[in-house]
Each structure stands twice: as C-alpha cells, then as structure tokens.
Design an enzyme around this catalytic site. Structure first.
Site, PDB file in Angstrom:
ATOM      1  N   GLY A 123       0.836  -1.210   0.000  1.00  0.00           N
ATOM      2  CA  GLY A 123       0.000   0.000   0.000  1.00  0.00           C
ATOM      3  C   GLY A 123       0.861   1.246   0.000  1.00  0.00           C
ATOM      4  CG  ASN A 124      -0.066   4.627  -1.627  1.00  0.00           C
ATOM      5  OD1 ASN A 124      -0.777   5.506  -1.156  1.00  0.00           O
ATOM      6  ND2 ASN A 124      -0.425   3.925  -2.708  1.00  0.00           N
ATOM      7  CG  HIS A 125       2.752   6.569   3.990  1.00  0.00           C
ATOM      8  ND1 HIS A 125       2.404   5.855   5.107  1.00  0.00           N
ATOM      9  CD2 HIS A 125       4.065   6.307   3.765  1.00  0.00           C
ATOM     10  CE1 HIS A 125       3.461   5.192   5.545  1.00  0.00           C
ATOM     11  NE2 HIS A 125       4.480   5.449   4.742  1.00  0.00           N
ATOM     12  CB  SER A 126      -2.535   8.141  -0.729  1.00  0.00           C
ATOM     13  OG  SER A 126      -3.679   8.898  -1.020  1.00  0.00           O
ATOM     14  CB  ALA A 176      -1.407   7.302  -4.145  1.00  0.00           C
TER      15      ALA A 176
END
Ligand code: CTP
Length: 400
Positions: free
Chosen positions: A205-208, A273
């Site tokens: 995943g990512n921090h968006s 994102a």
C-alpha cells in the site's frame, strides 16, 4: 456562512432536539439564525435553549403580549428558510396552503428559498398521501432533504429519520455558499491509496490519506456537479451526502469502477495514489516465515489515467496528478502528453508541511494549452476550490 440569514421552522417531532446542534453549527460559522416553532414543537425542545443559542427570541404565535409577529418580514429577512423537523401534519398543511399558525404563515409568505427535512415513522413516510404531499412540495420548488434509515422514535428501524444536524448544515452551506459553475456536470474522482494483496493479511500500500481527492469531491459538489468518488482504503469520508462514494481496495477494483462511468462522465480527476504493481499471485494462506530472502513477483496494474486518456472524447476533460522527486515540471509535462491528460496537478515536495496525510498542499497546474499556474501552500480544501474554478475556465474555454 458569515452574515447569512437562516430562518428555521421547527414542528412537533422528537427529532427537534437535533436542531440545537444545527443552531450551534450555524452560529459558530457566523450565520444569523431566527427560529419559529409550532406549539407542539415546544413540547420537544425548549424555546429558551434555542433563543439563547441563536441570540434571537423564538417565535411561536402570530401575536404575543399585544404585539403582532410580522411573518411577512421574517420570510423576507431570510436568505433561506429550513423547516426541520417537518412533521406529517405540517407537511400536509404546507401542501394544501393551510395557514393556522405562525410557521405556516411565514412559509406561505416567504420570498426566499425553502427546504424541508421530514421526520416521521416509516409507515407514515411510506404512506401514499405523504408521498403525494412531498411531490406537491417539490413541484412548488421546495427542497426536500432526504430522510435517513435507522432507529425511529417508535423503537422500530426503518426509513424516515430526519437528516443529521451536520448534514443539514452541509446542505445549507451548499445552498448558500456554492456557486453552480459545474451544474449538470458529472465528475468522477479517484482518491486515496490502493492495497494490493500479498496474502490474506498482508498487502502493498502507500501513505495516501485521500484528503485531497475528498476535498476535490466536496468542492465539485459545492459547485453543483454530480460527483462520483472512487475511494481507496481511507478512514475519511466526504461531508456531503449527495456525493456518491464507491469504496474499493485494489487498483483493479478502482479501474473497473471508473470504467463504468467512462462514457458518461464530463470530467475525470485522477488523484488516487494507485499502486503501479500488484503481486502476480495472491497466497490463499498466510505466508510463513522461512530463512533467506523472499521474492515477490509483481505484475503491472492497469494505468487508469492512461486508459481514460486513450479513449476520452473531445468533450471530456481529464486531470492527472503527479508527484516527482526530480525535474518536476519537465516530468509533469511529459506525463501530460504521454497520458493525453488536459492538465496535470503537480504536487510540490519542497515543503515538509505539505503532502501525504497533511492538511496543506502546494501545487502547480500545467495544462495542455500551455498554461503553468503556481499556487502557494494552502489548505487542501482551499486548493480544491482553486482547482475546481481552474477546470471550469478550461472546460468553458475562458482564460484562466
Ligand atoms: N495513475 C492511475 N493508475 C495507475 C497509476 C497512476 O490512474 N495505475 C494516475 C494517478 O492517479 C495520477 C497519475 O496517474 O493521476 C500519476 O501517477 P504517478 O504514479 O505519478 O505516475 P506513473 O505513470 O505511475 O509514473 P511514475 O510513477 O513513473 O512517475
């Protein structure tokens, strides 16, 4: 809402207690509030509480202490009259022009726009006469705020709950503050991260946070657009209930949801994102730790921005986002052309106070027609308004 004049009409319903919070929200934002109540409403909520919070006397009678309540001037004073909660009884009287109390007299003489927030038990709400009366009000250009589903005063669960105070506040904000520059436009927005499963408990995943995309959805909604928000995993949600939110997890799900609207949307804003890659195969069972390195093979995800760019018509406007760590403007311009977007919103990485998860952002918009517009760091909701008006000018071929 500074200086906006709001007249609230309260009728006899248990939901009247919610108006205390609505008055607080409105006065906190600088609105002027006056309140008219029916006699039976005073049994559910105290006029003293409401007059204290609004800073104005609460009116219930056409005359009191030898003084006539000027219902005509009240209806002319207001920028908006909201009748909330609206009981079945007052609904039927409004539909047929009955005028047997101050609230109805004010309604009949009001020159401002009027909205109602019905509150009743499900069986009453679903009764054909109620439906007919609601249609009658709509045909007279009264705004009807949808009822919710949930616990009802009867102890039953069903349709008929009055909208929550925050929803009534947002509704009023939209009515009074919005400028309908995107009326009749359908906007599809992607926001937040995507999670690509590795096994049943792990993902890439990512921090968006989805903040910027949600702020854009709210700004487009305030501008009168029909908004469809395709939102990856996020604990945030838009404040306006008329934004259609589709919760998705993976890039494939996001892609499929966007494609459902690919032909009918006027504007696409790709702020998500999206993970460029996903694990080639998802393990059915949790991966057990073993000695040595672990290699996960990855496959490319569909590039939603690129696909929409390939198939969009001349009447559709496509917005992409870019986050670049080097040669920012050069790379953003390259992205603008390779994705066939109409503009790219370049997020700045220069300032540690802006970006992922933060409330502020700093952007530059590069458009296909050669414009480059830099915006100073500001809150994501203010930036969203800037972006929405920039797009409106582009779509209407005005000079930005
Ligand atoms: N985007 C998308 N689908 C993807 C990847 C990205 O729709 N699978 C969109 C994003 O929502 C954003 C834009 O593409 O609007 C740019 O994303 P970015 O990751 O910066 O671009 P990439 O094309 O992946 O290029 P790179 O990561 O190499 O810079």
């Amino acid at each position: 809402m500074q200086g906006k004049k709001i007249l609230i009409g309260i009728t006899g319903s248990i939901a009247a207690y919610k108006i205390i919070l609505l008055v607080r929200l409105l006065t906190k934002e600088g609105a002027e509030v006056k309140i008219v109540m029916t006699k039976s409403a005073t049994q559910f909520v105290s006029p003293l509480v409401l007059s204290t919070l609004s800073g104005n006397p609460v009116l219930t009678d056409l005359s009191s202490e030898n003084e006539w309540a000027n219902h005509v001037m009240l209806g002319r004073w207001a920028d908006y009259m909201m009748i909330a909660p609206l009981s079945c009884n007052t609904l039927s009287k409004m539909a047929y022009g009955v005028c047997d109390n101050l609230l109805l007299a004010v309604y009949l003489s009001a020159t401002c726009r009027v909205g109602v927030a019905p509150a009743m038990d499900e069986d009453m709400w679903l009764h054909p006469t109620t439906k007919q009366n609601i249609e009658q009000l709509k045909s007279q250009h009264v705004d009807v705020i949808p009822v919710g589903f949930g616990g009802l005063a009867s102890g039953l669960t069903g349709e008929g709950r009055m909208a929550e105070p925050e929803q009534l506040f947002s509704f009023l904000e939209k009515q009074l503050m919005g400028s309908p520059i995107h009326k009749n436009k359908k906007v599809v927005i992607t926001a937040g991260p995507t999670y690509e499963h590795i096994d049943p408990v792990r993902f890439i995943g990512n921090h968006s946070s989805g903040k910027m995309g949600i702020a854009l959805a709210e700004a487009f909604c305030m501008a009168g657009a029909e908004v469809h928000l395709v939102l990856g995993p996020s604990h945030l949600k838009p404040k306006y209930t008329d934004i259609q939110v589709y919760h998705v997890t993976t890039a494939i799900q996001m892609y499929e949801k966007v494609m459902e609207h690919a032909k009918s949307a006027h504007i696409f804003v790709m702020s998500a994102a999206v993970a460029d890659y996903k694990p080639k195969s998802v393990l059915q069972q949790k991966h057990k730790k073993k000695n040595g390195e672990l290699h996960i093979e990855l496959d490319l995800n569909p590039d939603i921005l690129f696909v929409i760019g390939q198939q969009k018509t001349n009447d559709q406007y496509l917005v992409g986002f870019a986050l670049e760590t080097e040669n920012a403007k050069e790379n953003a311009l390259e992205k603008l052309s390779s994705k066939n977007a109409d503009c790219i919103i370049l997020n700045s990485l220069e300032d540690p106070e802006v970006g992922f998860g933060k409330d502020t952002n700093k952007i530059c918009i590069l458009s296909k027609n050669g414009q480059t517009v830099d915006f100073p760091a500001k809150s994501k909701s203010l930036l969203a308004n800037d972006i929405v008006s920039f797009i409106s000018k582009e779509v209407n071929h005005e000079v930005a």
